[in-house]
Structure formats: structure tokens, C-alpha cells
Write an enzyme that holds these catalytic residues in place. Structure first.
Site, PDB file in Angstrom:
ATOM      1  N   GLU A  40      33.233  36.905  32.676  1.00 36.06           N
ATOM      2  CA  GLU A  40      33.965  35.993  33.274  1.00 36.06           C
ATOM      3  C   GLU A  40      34.555  34.866  32.410  1.00 36.06           C
ATOM      4  O   GLU A  40      33.480  34.254  31.849  1.00 36.06           O
ATOM      5  CB  GLU A  40      33.228  35.342  34.552  1.00 36.06           C
ATOM      6  CG  GLU A  40      34.016  34.521  35.401  1.00 36.06           C
ATOM      7  CD  GLU A  40      33.088  34.182  36.492  1.00 36.06           C
ATOM      8  OE1 GLU A  40      31.966  34.248  36.370  1.00 36.06           O
ATOM      9  OE2 GLU A  40      33.641  33.317  37.683  1.00 36.06           O
ATOM     10  N   LYS A 114      39.630  36.621  41.739  1.00 41.10           N
ATOM     11  CA  LYS A 114      38.128  36.396  42.328  1.00 41.10           C
ATOM     12  C   LYS A 114      38.427  36.053  43.647  1.00 41.10           C
ATOM     13  O   LYS A 114      38.812  34.958  44.083  1.00 41.10           O
ATOM     14  CB  LYS A 114      37.400  35.468  41.542  1.00 41.10           C
ATOM     15  CG  LYS A 114      35.931  35.279  41.916  1.00 41.10           C
ATOM     16  CD  LYS A 114      35.080  34.476  41.022  1.00 41.10           C
ATOM     17  CE  LYS A 114      33.759  34.268  41.124  1.00 41.10           C
ATOM     18  NZ  LYS A 114      32.898  33.511  40.382  1.00 41.10           N
ATOM     19  N   CYS A 147      31.580  38.297  39.288  1.00 41.29           N
ATOM     20  CA  CYS A 147      30.411  37.387  39.523  1.00 41.29           C
ATOM     21  C   CYS A 147      29.872  37.429  40.856  1.00 41.29           C
ATOM     22  O   CYS A 147      29.483  38.517  41.334  1.00 41.29           O
ATOM     23  CB  CYS A 147      30.424  35.875  38.665  1.00 41.29           C
ATOM     24  SG  CYS A 147      28.953  35.326  38.219  1.00 41.29           S
TER      25      CYS A 147
HETATM   26  C1  ACM Z   1      29.697  32.590  39.332  1.00 42.05           C
HETATM   27  O1  ACM Z   1      30.361  33.292  40.475  1.00 42.05           O
HETATM   28  N1  ACM Z   1      30.224  32.471  38.368  1.00 42.05           N
HETATM   29  C2  ACM Z   1      28.264  32.428  39.746  1.00 42.05           C
END
Ligand code: ACM
Length: 271
Positions: A40, A114, A147
């Protein structure tokens, strides 16, 4: 049965050193790799101090002129034949997303934004608006999540229901539980998962964040095929068998067919 060489790349980016961070990540990808996943926000680092700061690094991923990161990734994919999945900040109109871009060797692309933003990301990014789509690439069907999406089992489940055979999971994980939870995500969905995490500490806001490494490639039955430790920079690389799409956990248990949608809830009682 197909076999793919898949690598989870683990880096220690220096905040804001975009060219150097790209060089390091691409330099770690093994020769002959079919699919490589990098973390990420791999090109920038994680801890932006403001939305304005993040906007300064964001690139257009869907159309328009490619920025420096998109260009380098496309060049690398074309030169090597490796399909890439990379996490980076995306600008789209006036919206800023924490995104992952999939780039095939022919230069074509797909984007995931995301959905579940973590902690202070909520002050920087807009939550993803594309759902959990899947894409054909390197002879398989790929889904992406980023993530913290891991803690919502619905994310991996949605990708698996859409037909994902391989879930690519660029990450900047802090909490140490995800890597083990992804074993369960693989088993309960019978999918391969590639978690590519970073290492090191960032402290740009007075709140130090230490990233938990342990990038891994996990089979559809939950075996860790390759993994790195919590501090290493490198590649966790494995030959992965992509099996036919059946969901037979046992000869008499079909993960999709045995579900009891009439018995489940999708909201708490008090909602
Ligand atoms: C995250 O979602 N970077 C902890």
C-alpha cells in the site's frame, strides 16, 4: 491446472522519495515472476500530514496522462512480462483515493479503491466507490483489497463470490493479527492471497507507526507458501497452483452451496 510464480514484495520506503521507493520495489521482483504485489502507498510512504500533502503525490490511474509511478510500473510490466499490483494515492476529479492499480504487461490497467479506511486515513482519503471487482490477468482472476479491508470478512468474501482466484492485498499493516487472519480468509473462501506489507517506523505527526512486515503468499487451503519476517526487505515468492474454481472444502461441503443465507444476519439487531 495452471502454475503461477507469485511474489509479495516487502519494502521499507522513505517518505516522499518516490523514485527511490519505486526503484527499490521493482528491484526486488524476482526474474520470471508472473504476478508481483507491492505494498500500500509503496511509492510515497504512509503517514501524510494532510490531504493537501497527499494530493501532491497522487496520480491519475484510470485515464489522462500517466504520472511517474504509473509510467514506471507500465514500463516494468512491459519489459518483464510481470503483472503488477501496487498501492498508491489516486486523484480522480476532486477525489483522493487510497488505491491499488493492476498493470498487465500489455499496459492495460484496473483499479481498486480502498473501501475501509483505517484511523487517520479518514481525514485524508475518500472511501472507495468501486466495490470489490475482479479482473482477468496472467491467466487467472484477480481481486484486490487493501490492508485494513482484511478485518471485514465481507471484503474477501465479495471478491471470492465475484470469482477471484487470487486476492492481491497491498498493505501497510500495523497490528500483528492480519497475517494469521488471512490464512482463514483463504480457507473460508478457497482463494489464494498475497499480502505485501512494509517494514520500518514513520513518525511524521507525533504518533509513531511501526509496520509489521511478514508479507506472505497463502494457498487456497491456507498453507503459507512463502513468508518474510517482520523486519526483512525482500520478496516472498512461491509457485502457486491455480486450481479449478470449485469450492468443495470436503467432497460433501461446497462453500457456496452449503451457505444458509436464510440463517444469517447482515446488521445488528438494534439497527
Ligand atoms: C492500514 O489499513 N494501513 C492499517
Amino acid at each position: 491446472m495452471k502454475q503461477l510464480q507469485i511474489a509479495a514484495i516487502q519494502t521499507h520506503p522513505e517518505f516522499g522519495a518516490v523514485q527511490a521507493n519505486i526503484d527499490t520495489a521493482l528491484g526486488l521482483i524476482p526474474t520470471g515472476c508472473d504476478l508481483a504485489v507491492v505494498p500500500e502507498l509503496f511509492n510515497t510512504g504512509y503517514q501524510f500530514t494532510s490531504r493537501e500533502e497527499a494530493l501532491g503525490f497522487a496520480e491519475n490511474l484510470t485515464d489522462g496522462e500517466p504520472g511517474p509511478t504509473r509510467s514506471r510500473l507500465a514500463q516494468f510490466a512491459g519489459d518483464t512480462g510481470t503483472t503488477l499490483v501496487a498501492g498508491m494515492a489516486e486523484i480522480n476529479g476532486d477525489k483522493l483515493f487510497n488505491s491499488a492499480v493492476l498493470i498487465r504487461p500489455d499496459g492495460s490497467r484496473a483499479v481498486y479503491r480502498k473501501v475501509h479506511l483505517f484511523l487517520d486515513e479518514k481525514s485524508i482519503f475518500t472511501p472507495g466507490d468501486l466495490g470489490f471487482p475482479v479482473f482477468e490477468a496472467c491467466g487467472t482472476t484477480i481481486g484486490m483489497m487493501i490492508c485494513f479491508d482484511w478485518i471485514f470478512p465481507e471484503a474477501a468474501r465479495s471478491l471470492a463470490l465475484a470469482g477471484a482466484e487470487v486476492i492481491c492485498h497491498p498493505s501497510n499493516l500495523l497490528l500483528p493479527w492480519c497475517q494469521d487472519a488471512m490464512i482463514t480468509r483463504c480457507q473460508e473462501n478457497m482463494v489464494v492471497a498475497v499480502t505485501s506489507n512494509r517494514v520500518g517506523t514513520e513518525n511524521r505527526t507525533g504518533q509513531a507507526l511501526t509496520f509489521s512486515g511478514r508479507s506472505q503468499v497463502v494457498s487456497r487451503m491456507g498453507e503459507r507458501l512463502a513468508a518474510l519476517d517482520k523486519d526483512a526487505v525482500g520478496a516472498a515468492s512461491a509457485t502457486v497452483e491455480i486450481l479449478p474454481q470449485d469450492k468443495l472444502f470436503t467432497p460433501r461441503n461446497d462453500l457456496w452451496g452449503d451457505r444458509r443465507l436464510d440463517m444469517y444476519r447482515d446488521a445488528p439487531d438494534n439497527e
